[in-house]
Design a protein around this motif. Structure first.
Motif, PDB file in Angstrom:
ATOM      1  N   ASP A  42      -4.285 -20.063  12.527  1.00  0.00           N
ATOM      2  CA  ASP A  42      -4.112 -19.385  11.120  1.00  0.00           C
ATOM      3  C   ASP A  42      -5.683 -18.831  10.996  1.00  0.00           C
ATOM      4  O   ASP A  42      -5.697 -18.062  10.077  1.00  0.00           O
ATOM      5  N   GLU A  43      -6.700 -19.362  11.695  1.00  0.00           N
ATOM      6  CA  GLU A  43      -7.983 -18.961  11.389  1.00  0.00           C
ATOM      7  C   GLU A  43      -8.551 -17.760  12.214  1.00  0.00           C
ATOM      8  O   GLU A  43      -9.715 -17.580  12.602  1.00  0.00           O
ATOM      9  N   LEU A  44      -7.585 -17.448  13.135  1.00  0.00           N
ATOM     10  CA  LEU A  44      -7.889 -16.359  14.317  1.00  0.00           C
ATOM     11  C   LEU A  44      -8.699 -15.204  13.730  1.00  0.00           C
ATOM     12  O   LEU A  44     -10.106 -14.766  14.293  1.00  0.00           O
ATOM     13  N   LEU A  45      -8.262 -14.740  12.695  1.00  0.00           N
ATOM     14  CA  LEU A  45      -8.929 -13.518  12.244  1.00  0.00           C
ATOM     15  C   LEU A  45      -9.348 -13.536  10.831  1.00  0.00           C
ATOM     16  O   LEU A  45      -8.769 -13.853   9.746  1.00  0.00           O
ATOM     17  N   PRO A  46     -10.929 -13.765  10.428  1.00  0.00           N
ATOM     18  CA  PRO A  46     -11.326 -13.875   9.132  1.00  0.00           C
ATOM     19  C   PRO A  46     -10.789 -13.079   7.936  1.00  0.00           C
ATOM     20  O   PRO A  46     -10.530 -11.849   8.411  1.00  0.00           O
ATOM     21  N   GLU A  47     -10.480 -13.427   7.048  1.00  0.00           N
ATOM     22  CA  GLU A  47      -9.735 -12.666   6.066  1.00  0.00           C
ATOM     23  C   GLU A  47     -10.365 -11.179   5.641  1.00  0.00           C
ATOM     24  O   GLU A  47      -9.357 -10.430   5.611  1.00  0.00           O
ATOM     25  N   ARG A  48     -11.577 -11.276   5.512  1.00  0.00           N
ATOM     26  CA  ARG A  48     -12.115  -9.871   5.600  1.00  0.00           C
ATOM     27  C   ARG A  48     -12.065  -8.834   6.488  1.00  0.00           C
ATOM     28  O   ARG A  48     -12.143  -7.586   6.178  1.00  0.00           O
ATOM     29  N   TYR A  49     -11.587  -9.138   7.641  1.00  0.00           N
ATOM     30  CA  TYR A  49     -11.141  -8.267   8.676  1.00  0.00           C
ATOM     31  C   TYR A  49      -9.703  -7.931   8.632  1.00  0.00           C
ATOM     32  O   TYR A  49      -9.379  -6.740   9.144  1.00  0.00           O
ATOM     33  N   GLN A  50      -8.925  -8.688   7.512  1.00  0.00           N
ATOM     34  CA  GLN A  50      -7.638  -8.549   7.807  1.00  0.00           C
ATOM     35  C   GLN A  50      -7.217  -7.284   6.596  1.00  0.00           C
ATOM     36  O   GLN A  50      -5.953  -7.036   6.429  1.00  0.00           O
ATOM     37  N   GLN A  51      -8.194  -6.541   6.130  1.00  0.00           N
ATOM     38  CA  GLN A  51      -8.125  -5.516   5.188  1.00  0.00           C
ATOM     39  C   GLN A  51      -8.033  -4.315   5.835  1.00  0.00           C
ATOM     40  O   GLN A  51      -8.836  -3.898   6.688  1.00  0.00           O
ATOM     41  N   PRO A  52      -6.865  -3.366   5.574  1.00  0.00           N
ATOM     42  CA  PRO A  52      -6.868  -2.121   6.432  1.00  0.00           C
ATOM     43  C   PRO A  52      -7.932  -1.210   5.994  1.00  0.00           C
ATOM     44  O   PRO A  52      -8.272  -1.100   4.877  1.00  0.00           O
ATOM     45  N   LEU A  53      -8.033  -0.229   6.726  1.00  0.00           N
ATOM     46  CA  LEU A  53      -9.163   0.913   6.449  1.00  0.00           C
ATOM     47  C   LEU A  53      -8.155   2.008   5.941  1.00  0.00           C
ATOM     48  O   LEU A  53      -7.064   2.118   6.173  1.00  0.00           O
ATOM     49  N   PRO A  54      -8.928   2.894   5.059  1.00  0.00           N
ATOM     50  CA  PRO A  54      -7.913   3.899   4.333  1.00  0.00           C
ATOM     51  C   PRO A  54      -7.371   4.909   5.086  1.00  0.00           C
ATOM     52  O   PRO A  54      -6.242   5.417   4.865  1.00  0.00           O
ATOM     53  N   HIS A  55      -8.146   5.498   6.395  1.00  0.00           N
ATOM     54  CA  HIS A  55      -7.811   6.647   7.031  1.00  0.00           C
ATOM     55  C   HIS A  55      -7.180   6.326   8.083  1.00  0.00           C
ATOM     56  O   HIS A  55      -6.580   7.155   8.895  1.00  0.00           O
ATOM     57  N   LYS A  56      -7.264   5.135   8.855  1.00  0.00           N
ATOM     58  CA  LYS A  56      -6.680   4.914  10.233  1.00  0.00           C
ATOM     59  C   LYS A  56      -6.465   3.434  10.231  1.00  0.00           C
ATOM     60  O   LYS A  56      -7.137   2.538   9.722  1.00  0.00           O
ATOM     61  N   TYR A  57      -6.085   2.899  11.439  1.00  0.00           N
ATOM     62  CA  TYR A  57      -5.594   1.734  11.661  1.00  0.00           C
ATOM     63  C   TYR A  57      -7.036   1.098  12.205  1.00  0.00           C
ATOM     64  O   TYR A  57      -8.081   1.851  12.596  1.00  0.00           O
ATOM     65  N   ALA A  58      -7.402  -0.083  11.983  1.00  0.00           N
ATOM     66  CA  ALA A  58      -8.571  -0.871  12.192  1.00  0.00           C
ATOM     67  C   ALA A  58      -8.457  -1.555  13.707  1.00  0.00           C
ATOM     68  O   ALA A  58      -7.544  -2.004  13.887  1.00  0.00           O
ATOM     69  N   GLN A  59      -9.731  -1.482  14.396  1.00  0.00           N
ATOM     70  CA  GLN A  59      -9.699  -2.015  15.493  1.00  0.00           C
ATOM     71  C   GLN A  59     -10.970  -2.878  15.934  1.00  0.00           C
ATOM     72  O   GLN A  59     -11.985  -2.339  15.811  1.00  0.00           O
ATOM     73  N   TYR A  60     -10.842  -4.263  15.838  1.00  0.00           N
ATOM     74  CA  TYR A  60     -12.044  -5.316  15.598  1.00  0.00           C
ATOM     75  C   TYR A  60     -11.895  -5.982  17.068  1.00  0.00           C
ATOM     76  O   TYR A  60     -10.955  -6.472  17.289  1.00  0.00           O
TER      77      TYR A  60
END
Ligand SMILES: [Fe+2]
Length: 197
Positions: A42-60
């Motif tokens: 459940d902790e794999l991806l910190p919450e702040r990284y789970q927000q989508p970017l407005p213009h394209k998919y996000a790649q972290y």
């Protein structure tokens, strides 16, 4: 990440597979259960990284070892966001961490130099993937797909590739004509989220 199965364990497991085989199909089959275990955290991806970017998919970039023998990446898909039809030129697995995505698979068909269109893309199927599902790619025959989030909820997918996919030279394909163009899809973060494990 404070789970029993972290990136150190994943790295040891993947290196063990890579030391035994170079066959892409065997690699994806054997790495699949490791990704399955990783997806359960459940902790794999910190919450702040789970927000989508407005213009394209996000790649972290989550993690890669120094020799870049593999990489683990999170993609965050806002509602309606799309990755155009592309290849990878390396083995890879795609696991659904949150939400759902649609994956359309293609095969590139070579009609020979004399044909009016040398290559066409043949659609081989569409998969609706939901939490916990794992798909895979590897060249040359299982390497081309398009991914989208047609839903109203955010989707997060976790990918493992046999290289740093943020540096990998690959292609975007036009399914209508079979034409392709070069692309490198860089990560949206400069430092891996798990740099010090
Ligand atoms: Fe892909």
């Amino acid at each position: 990440m404070s789970t029993a199965y972290g990136f150190k364990e994943l790295e040891a497991d993947i290196r063990s597979v890579l030391s035994r085989t170079g066959d892409f199909r065997t690699i994806v089959d054997e790495v699949r259960p490791f990704l399955q275990t990783l997806l359960q955290s459940d902790e794999l991806l910190p919450e702040r990284y789970q927000q989508p970017l407005p213009h394209k998919y996000a790649q972290y970039l989550l993690y890669k070892p120094e020799d870049e023998a593999f990489s683990v990446i999170a993609f965050v898909w806002g509602p309606g966001q799309v990755a155009p039809v592309h290849d990878h030129l390396v083995w890879g697995l795609v696991g659904i961490y949150k939400g759902a995505v649609e994956e359309k698979r293609y095969r590139r068909v070579d009609h020979g130099e004399a044909a009016p269109r040398r290559y066409t893309l043949e659609e081989v199927g569409t998969v609706h993937a939901t939490k916990g599902d794992i798909s895979f790619v590897y060249p040359p025959d299982y390497d081309i797909h398009g991914v989208s989030n047609p839903h109203s909820e955010v989707a997060v997918t976790i990918h493992v590739y046999g290289a740093d996919i943020g540096k990998q030279e690959r292609h975007i394909h036009d399914p209508a004509t079979g034409a392709l163009r070069d692309v490198v899809t860089k990560h949206d973060n400069d430092v891996p989220i798990y740099a010090d494990v």
